[in-house]
Every structure is written in C-alpha cells, then in structure tokens.
Scaffold this motif. Structure first.
Motif, PDB file in Angstrom:
ATOM      1  N   GLU A   1      -4.449  -9.664 -12.819  1.00 39.56           N
ATOM      2  CA  GLU A   1      -3.634 -10.887 -12.933  1.00 39.56           C
ATOM      3  C   GLU A   1      -2.695 -11.065 -11.747  1.00 39.56           C
ATOM      4  N   MET A   2      -2.499 -10.018 -10.972  1.00 40.40           N
ATOM      5  CA  MET A   2      -1.611 -10.159  -9.803  1.00 40.40           C
ATOM      6  C   MET A   2      -2.291 -10.931  -8.682  1.00 40.40           C
ATOM      7  N   VAL A   3      -3.622 -10.768  -8.572  1.00 38.28           N
ATOM      8  CA  VAL A   3      -4.323 -11.382  -7.440  1.00 38.28           C
ATOM      9  C   VAL A   3      -4.215 -12.903  -7.524  1.00 38.28           C
ATOM     10  N   GLY A   4      -3.805 -13.524  -6.403  1.00 39.80           N
ATOM     11  CA  GLY A   4      -3.663 -14.982  -6.358  1.00 39.80           C
ATOM     12  C   GLY A   4      -2.239 -15.437  -6.619  1.00 39.80           C
ATOM     13  N   LYS A   5      -1.380 -14.536  -7.086  1.00 41.94           N
ATOM     14  CA  LYS A   5      -0.002 -14.969  -7.401  1.00 41.94           C
ATOM     15  C   LYS A   5       0.818 -15.137  -6.130  1.00 41.94           C
ATOM     16  N   LYS A   6       1.683 -16.161  -6.167  1.00 34.77           N
ATOM     17  CA  LYS A   6       2.673 -16.323  -5.086  1.00 34.77           C
ATOM     18  C   LYS A   6       3.935 -15.590  -5.537  1.00 34.77           C
ATOM     19  N   VAL A   7       4.481 -14.760  -4.663  1.00 33.55           N
ATOM     20  CA  VAL A   7       5.651 -13.953  -5.026  1.00 33.55           C
ATOM     21  C   VAL A   7       6.708 -14.045  -3.926  1.00 33.55           C
ATOM     22  N   VAL A   8       7.918 -13.594  -4.242  1.00 36.62           N
ATOM     23  CA  VAL A   8       8.970 -13.542  -3.223  1.00 36.62           C
ATOM     24  C   VAL A   8       9.122 -12.083  -2.776  1.00 36.62           C
ATOM     25  N   VAL A   9       9.066 -11.894  -1.440  1.00 33.86           N
ATOM     26  CA  VAL A   9       9.090 -10.528  -0.914  1.00 33.86           C
ATOM     27  C   VAL A   9      10.317 -10.335  -0.016  1.00 33.86           C
ATOM     28  N   VAL A  10      11.014  -9.189  -0.194  1.00 33.12           N
ATOM     29  CA  VAL A  10      12.051  -8.821   0.779  1.00 33.12           C
ATOM     30  C   VAL A  10      11.288  -8.183   1.931  1.00 33.12           C
ATOM     31  N   THR A  11      11.353  -8.816   3.108  1.00 28.16           N
ATOM     32  CA  THR A  11      10.433  -8.393   4.181  1.00 28.16           C
ATOM     33  C   THR A  11      11.068  -7.494   5.231  1.00 28.16           C
ATOM     34  N   ASN A  12      12.394  -7.344   5.202  1.00 24.85           N
ATOM     35  CA  ASN A  12      12.965  -6.477   6.254  1.00 24.85           C
ATOM     36  C   ASN A  12      13.561  -5.176   5.708  1.00 24.85           C
ATOM     37  N   LEU A  13      13.039  -4.707   4.568  1.00 27.96           N
ATOM     38  CA  LEU A  13      13.415  -3.362   4.114  1.00 27.96           C
ATOM     39  C   LEU A  13      12.647  -2.345   4.947  1.00 27.96           C
ATOM     40  N   LYS A  14      13.278  -1.193   5.210  1.00 26.86           N
ATOM     41  CA  LYS A  14      12.557  -0.164   5.967  1.00 26.86           C
ATOM     42  C   LYS A  14      11.350   0.291   5.152  1.00 26.86           C
ATOM     43  N   PRO A  15      10.173   0.450   5.779  1.00 25.94           N
ATOM     44  CA  PRO A  15       9.001   0.899   5.017  1.00 25.94           C
ATOM     45  C   PRO A  15       9.228   2.292   4.420  1.00 25.94           C
ATOM     46  N   VAL A  16       8.659   2.514   3.222  1.00 31.13           N
ATOM     47  CA  VAL A  16       8.719   3.846   2.598  1.00 31.13           C
ATOM     48  C   VAL A  16       7.339   4.162   2.039  1.00 31.13           C
ATOM     49  N   LYS A  17       7.125   5.460   1.725  1.00 34.83           N
ATOM     50  CA  LYS A  17       5.878   5.820   1.038  1.00 34.83           C
ATOM     51  C   LYS A  17       6.201   6.127  -0.411  1.00 34.83           C
ATOM     52  N   LEU A  18       5.491   5.523  -1.325  1.00 31.92           N
ATOM     53  CA  LEU A  18       5.678   5.805  -2.742  1.00 31.92           C
ATOM     54  C   LEU A  18       4.373   6.379  -3.270  1.00 31.92           C
ATOM     55  N   CYS A  19       4.436   7.588  -3.810  1.00 34.88           N
ATOM     56  CA  CYS A  19       3.224   8.300  -4.252  1.00 34.88           C
ATOM     57  C   CYS A  19       2.173   8.298  -3.149  1.00 34.88           C
ATOM     58  N   GLY A  20       2.603   8.451  -1.924  1.00 28.61           N
ATOM     59  CA  GLY A  20       1.686   8.542  -0.797  1.00 28.61           C
ATOM     60  C   GLY A  20       1.192   7.191  -0.285  1.00 28.61           C
ATOM     61  N   VAL A  21       1.642   6.076  -0.876  1.00 29.55           N
ATOM     62  CA  VAL A  21       1.154   4.754  -0.445  1.00 29.55           C
ATOM     63  C   VAL A  21       2.277   4.012   0.286  1.00 29.55           C
ATOM     64  N   LEU A  22       1.942   3.432   1.433  1.00 28.81           N
ATOM     65  CA  LEU A  22       2.938   2.739   2.251  1.00 28.81           C
ATOM     66  C   LEU A  22       3.424   1.464   1.558  1.00 28.81           C
ATOM     67  N   SER A  23       4.756   1.276   1.562  1.00 25.35           N
ATOM     68  CA  SER A  23       5.295   0.039   1.014  1.00 25.35           C
ATOM     69  C   SER A  23       6.153  -0.625   2.072  1.00 25.35           C
ATOM     70  N   GLU A  24       5.730  -1.848   2.481  1.00 31.42           N
ATOM     71  CA  GLU A  24       6.420  -2.530   3.577  1.00 31.42           C
ATOM     72  C   GLU A  24       7.190  -3.741   3.075  1.00 31.42           C
ATOM     73  N   GLY A  25       7.751  -3.634   1.905  1.00 27.52           N
ATOM     74  CA  GLY A  25       8.519  -4.756   1.379  1.00 27.52           C
ATOM     75  C   GLY A  25       8.713  -4.583  -0.107  1.00 27.52           C
ATOM     76  N   MET A  26       9.466  -5.495  -0.700  1.00 25.78           N
ATOM     77  CA  MET A  26       9.704  -5.393  -2.137  1.00 25.78           C
ATOM     78  C   MET A  26       9.490  -6.752  -2.784  1.00 25.78           C
ATOM     79  N   ILE A  27       8.699  -6.761  -3.853  1.00 20.30           N
ATOM     80  CA  ILE A  27       8.466  -8.009  -4.584  1.00 20.30           C
ATOM     81  C   ILE A  27       9.605  -8.217  -5.578  1.00 20.30           C
ATOM     82  N   LEU A  28      10.211  -9.400  -5.566  1.00 19.10           N
ATOM     83  CA  LEU A  28      11.356  -9.642  -6.454  1.00 19.10           C
ATOM     84  C   LEU A  28      10.909  -9.976  -7.876  1.00 19.10           C
ATOM     85  N   CYS A  29      11.636  -9.425  -8.815  1.00 23.38           N
ATOM     86  CA  CYS A  29      11.361  -9.667 -10.234  1.00 23.38           C
ATOM     87  C   CYS A  29      12.669  -9.915 -10.962  1.00 23.38           C
TER      88      CYS A  29
END
Ligand code: MSP
Length: 650
Positions: free
Chosen positions: A598-626
């Motif tokens: 259900e996530m695919v195709g959704k328009k979301v708001v992303v914080v785009t200038n957070l420093k990238p981090v790895k979560l459970c070994g996966v790169l995260s280059e932003g944060m989706i707002l909820c």
C-alpha cells in the motif's frame, strides 16, 4: 542497649537514565544495613532523591511541564528499581518533602544569625550537569574539571557561607580522625587539590534558579542545591524540628557511602556546615570507585557504544535481584574502579552462584531425600574432614564481621564462598554415594549429610544481607529457624525434621548463547530508538524556536516507487522515494501500520536534509513525516491536492 548504625547513600538526581553503576552505592549500603541488622543493631538506612536545581528546572521547561510533573514519575521509577533490587531502606527522602524544606530553611536561618552566612556578589563558572561552581583557575581547558562539559560565566547577588574559616579545622579533623575519610587516597586528594591552598567562601544561594528552597530571610534567593542536598542526612532525622528523637538517637552517621566524584562535597563542605551548626561530624565518609566500560565511567551514552547490558530493570528481569546484587558486591574490589562487561557478569554468576552454591545445595538436598526420605539424618561424633569444615563454619561470622567492619563486601563474600567450596570438596572426599551402598556405614552417611546441611544453613544465614531471595528459599527448605546471630551456632538443625528439595536455586547459563541473546536484545532496542519518532513520540510541548531554526530543515514531496520490509525488524519499512529528479532510500518505523504494497504510489512528505544513517544495515537518506495520536497510531502526511514530487514543503 543495642548498638545503633546509621548509613546513607547519596540522594539521586532524577535523571531516569539509571544504569547498573547507579545501583552500586545503594546495593552496598543495603548489604551493610542488613548485616548490622543481623547483628541485632538498631539500623537506620537512608536514601532518596535530589530534586531541586537548574538542571531539573531546564528539563521541565523544555517539556513545557512543571518541575514536579517532570520529577514525580522519575522518582517512582527509581523507587521501582530499589524494590526490584530488594533495597530495604528505612526512609526514602525527597528534597521536595515538606519536613526537609523546613529543615533546610532553619539551617540557613541559624547560619545567617550566627554570621556564617553573609550577603555579597558572586561571579564564577557554573557547570549545570554537576550543579557546581568553579573559579577560572579550577577549570580544565575552559571546561568543568569534573565532567569536561561546557561551563557558563554567571554573576549575581548571592549569600556566602564562610567556608574559608573552616579549612584549618577540616585539616585537623583529617589528622585527628584517620578513619573520617577513606580510602586514604581520597584524603590526599582533598588536602592537595583543595585544602592546602586554603578554601574560598562558598556561594550558597541563587536568584536565577527558581526551582529551589527559598531562603527564609530573603525569598528572592533559593538554596544552593548541594547545601539543600547534603542537609538531607539530618533533615531525615528531624533535625531542628519539634520531634528530633531520631536525630538524637542516630546522629552522627556511622557511614556516608558515596561515589568518589562527590567526595569533595561530603568531606569538605558538609563537615564545615556541621561545624558551623555546632553539630558533630559523621564517623566515616567512604568514596568508592566506579563501574567502568572500556576504562571510562559507565554512563548512558557509553552504554550504546558497546554490547553491554547495563539496564538494571532488564538485568533483574533476566537474572534476578540476587545475581545483580552478587555481581556488584563481589566483583568490584572495594575502593577501586571495576570494569563491567556482560560476560564478566555472567561468568561470575555461573561460577559462584550456579556452580558452587547451587550445586552444594542441590547435592546436599538430593542425597538427604534419596537416603533419609528427606528428613534431617541422625548423626554421630564428627571425624576425618568434618572437623575442618565445622571449624570453618564456626569461625565464619568473625571473619565476615571483620570484613564488613572494613566495608569490604567482596572479601566477606570470598570468605563465605571459601566455606562453600570447601564443602563441595568435602563431598568428594567423603563420597556419600559410596557410604550409601554399605548398610554398616549408615551412621557415617548421616553424619556427613548432617554436616553438609548445617554448612549450607550457616552459609545461607550469613549470605542473607547479600542474596536476599535465594537465602530465604534455602533456609525455608531446611525448615531452619531464623533468629539472627543465634542461628549461626553449628548443630541447630533438628534430627528428623523434614526438608524440601528445591529446584536449582541458580540455573546454570550457557554463556555464549546468553551473550548472543543479549546482543540481539540490545540491537533491537537500538533500532527501535533510532526509528523514533514513529511509534514512541513524547507528548510534551517543546519550547518555541526562532524562524531561522525552522528554516534549517528542508521538506519535500516524494513519491514512493518501491517498498519492502526490512529483514530482522518488525517495525521498519524500506522505501525507495522519488523526489523530483532524485531517488532516495528511506527507512521508516511504520511497518505495523502500512504494508509495503500500500505504500507504493503514495505521495509523502520527506525531511531531505537529515544526515544519512543506517538502520538495521539499510541506508536511510531522509525521514517520512507522519502524524501520531495518543494511542501511538500512525498516519502518513500527504499533500491534499496534486503536486509533483520534488515540490517544497514549508
Ligand atoms: N545528587 C548527587 C548526590 C547528592 S548527596 C547529598 C549525585 N547523584 S547521582 O545520581 O549522580 O549519583 C548517585 C550515586 O550513584 C553516587 O554515589 C554516584 O557515585 C553513583 N554512581 C553513578 N555512576 C556510577 C558508576 N558508573 N559507578 C559507580 N557508582 C556510580 O551525585
């Protein structure tokens, strides 16, 4: 008349980030208090919380709540921790308690009237986390010499305590009473670093801190937190109140046990205040060492860097209060620092509690059940190795008493466990299983098992101050009477009385397996913390920020073009998000609320200038707002009308 024993821990800051290092002082005090009670002394054991000051004021303000609303749940949590660890204090004092507040005001009034407190102006460097003032010369590279953090220059009207006047008397106190401050190294530290150069008068009031006790003669001022805090040792006993009977009974304290970083306050400022009040000083102040991780004082931030389980609540839940108490009391050489690792903890528990003590109890009980129907066997005169074991038991109290007199719990436990080990060796020497095969040796078998049962019983009585829970079970299972020192006489178990076979008192742990599980637990916790705010956002209001701070963040509309679950995590989704001409990898803690499909195709708001981090070994280059409601339910924030991905959100 029974002797009295008054022992105190420092009162704790309501930080909420308790780790096993914090339990150290209190567990030792509890064992000492229980030991003195066992000896039949009248004991008063005091602990509590240190609740006033700038730090609490700031923390509460940043959450938009009152200091009291901030502190109360933390105090409850601390009390829970003491309950879990079986800490049997006689009073838990809070510096917000009305009787404490009244006592501090009376102390200030008395010192003001005697001229030991006077008004002047203060200028100095203040370290908020340590609540301590420093002169420029005392700073280490411009930072707090105790904790290395930033200090701020503060100038204000203040009342001063004539500390300078008391320096010669404190030096004389150390000389005349070599037992006043221990270990010896702390005396040298106090003399060389502070007293030799002479003391300056101490600023003991603040106009800038509102969260404190108002001075009775000038309400604009609040009491300096260390004077407020140190006074707890006498306010708890009703000093300067209508009913000061406890004070008259228990003061001076027999022991203030404190960590070495706060010896300065206890061994210089506190005796000076008492001298100014015309009251006797405590008999002893002991500055113990620290639990270290990687050579540094254990603190919440360091805990995250290593796979060590330092959370006392978790440790007690997994291994029991006795194991945690035992480790703290046995492993760290008293007075020195001690390195903490989960592995050391597990090894110590396995070796001493599961193998030595646990085995002795279960072998002894199993053989009594097998050969004498679970009844304490009849016994004849001791022979062979019996004598040595019996005399070890008979001399044990004296040795433990001497160790505890020197506050040395590790040695006391080593002495008790020397008897436990000797008893295990005695089983091998007397080989009861061979005696059991020969009917002619039945009396000898009875004597051996009786000697063992009595050894277990005597050790359990002496272990009670240290291991509060297992010893109760062991003594009950032998139907042993519990009458303090009297019960240490060898030979009190009554022939024919029924014993109950216990399941293993300390089950043996598979250490590599346990370590792997702990590591898994810690990394899961770490991931969950990182994945905030989704799922655990604090509800409190945050302080206002300027527009310039707001504009430091960059928000854009993105379109989720692919999404999958993150392996080994129940909370995380991995989204591929198209933001204008760019594609980014983003991890968010929303798997409990949205499926990848259900996530695919959704328009979301992303914080785009957070420093990238790895979560459970996966790169995260932003944060989706909820958005998150009070029940922890999550809803994505999406643009209300059609906009292209890459559009700016502001
Ligand atoms: N509020 C002051 C004491 C005022 S007493 C009049 C304070 N509180 S504290 O919460 O920071 O510390 C409480 C106790 O925990 C202190 O004895 C301190 O030394 C001890 N420990 C905190 N971290 C520790 C280790 N890593 N290891 C051993 N003890 C440590 O100071």
């Amino acid at each position: 008349m029974a002797q009295k024993y008054y022992i105190t821990t420092p009162i704790y800051y309501p930080s909420g980030n308790w780790h096993i290092g914090h339990c150290y002082t209190t567990v030792i005090c509890d064992a000492l208090a229980r030991f003195h009670k066992l000896k039949g002394e009248e004991v008063f054991f005091l602990t509590g919380t240190d609740e006033h000051g700038q730090k609490v004021e700031k923390e509460a303000k940043s959450r938009g709540i009152t200091p009291r609303a901030f502190i109360d749940p933390l105090v409850e949590r601390l009390q829970d921790m003491w309950r879990l660890l079986d800490i049997g204090y006689d009073r838990f004092i809070r510096t917000t308690d009305a009787d404490h507040v009244a006592c501090v005001q009376r102390i200030y009034q008395k010192l003001y009237e005697s001229g030991d407190i006077y008004k002047s102006e203060y200028s100095g460097y203040y370290c908020t986390p340590c609540e301590a003032f420093w002169t420029e010369a005392q700073l280490a590279g411009g930072k707090c010499p105790d904790c290395g953090r930033e200090v701020t220059l503060q100038k204000e009207e203040s009342y001063f305590f004539r500390l300078s006047k008391y320096a010669p008397r404190i030096l004389k106190l150390y000389e005349d009473n070599p037992g006043f401050l221990s270990p010896k190294s702390r005396v040298n530290e106090m003399v060389n670093n502070f007293l030799k150069a002479g003391l300056t008068d101490l600023s003991v009031s603040r106009t800038t801190v509102k969260w404190g006790i108002p001075l009775p003669f000038d309400e604009k001022h609040t009491a300096y937190v260390w004077i407020d805090a140190l006074s707890n040792y006498i306010s708890a006993l009703g000093y300067l109140s209508e009913d000061d009977s406890l004070y008259r009974k228990f003061w001076p304290a027999d022991l203030h046990l404190v960590g070495k970083e706060i010896v300065r306050f206890h061994a210089i400022i506190w005796p000076a205040i008492l001298m100014a009040l015309g009251e006797p000083v405590p008999h002893e102040i002991y500055g113990h060492g620290w639990l270290l991780i990687g050579g540094e004082k254990l603190s919440k931030s360091k805990e995250n860097a290593r796979p060590e389980l330092t959370d006392p609540y978790e440790l007690v839940k997994r291994y029991g209060a006795d194991a945690v108490r035992y480790y703290l009391l046995r492993e760290i050489p008293f007075g020195s620092d001690g390195e903490y690792t989960t592995e050391r903890f597990l090894k110590r528990i396995n070796a001493d509690l599961a193998n030595d003590l646990g085995n002795l109890v279960s072998r002894t009980q199993a053989m009594i059940v097998q050969n004498f129907d679970g009844k304490v066997p009849p016994h004849a005169a001791p022979e062979g190795p019996d004598g040595e074991l019996i005399s070890m038991c008979e001399g044990l109290f004296k040795r433990v008493d001497a160790d505890m007199g020197a506050l040395n719990a590790p040695d006391a436990l080593a002495d008790i466990f020397a008897v436990v080990s000797r008893a295990n060796k005695y089983i091998d020497e007397t080989a009861p299983w061979i005696l059991a095969k020969d009917a002619a040796k039945r009396e000898r078998l009875g004597t051996v098992l009786y000697t063992l049962a009595e050894t277990v019983r005597v050790c359990a009585v002496l272990l009670k101050p240290f291991l509060t829970q297992a010893t109760e079970r062991i003594l009950r299972s032998f139907g042993a009477e519990n009458d303090g020192l009297e019960s240490l006489t060898f030979g009190r178990l009554r022939e024919g009385s029924q014993i109950e076979k216990l399941p293993p008192v300390f089950p043996r742990m598979d250490i590599p397996k346990e370590l792997a599980e702990v590591e898994k637990l810690l990394s899961a916790k770490k991931e969950e913390n990182k994945a905030e705010p989704h799922g655990a956002a604090p509800a409190e209001a945050k302080p206002p920020v300027g527009f310039e701070d707001f504009t430091k963040l960059e928000f854009k509309v993105g379109e989720v073009i692919a999404c999958e679950k993150v392996k080994k995590s129940e909370k995380l989704l991995h989204e591929t998000v198209k933001i204008g001409g760019e594609v980014r990898s983003v991890v968010s803690g929303i798997a409990k609320f949205y499926s990848p499909e259900e996530m695919v195709g959704k328009k979301v708001v992303v914080v785009t200038n957070l420093k990238p981090v790895k979560l459970c070994g996966v790169l995260s280059e932003g944060m989706i707002l909820c958005a998150e409601d009070g029940e922890g339910r999550i809803s994505l924030i999406s643009p209300e009308k059609f906009v292209e991905s890459g559009a700016t959100v502001r």
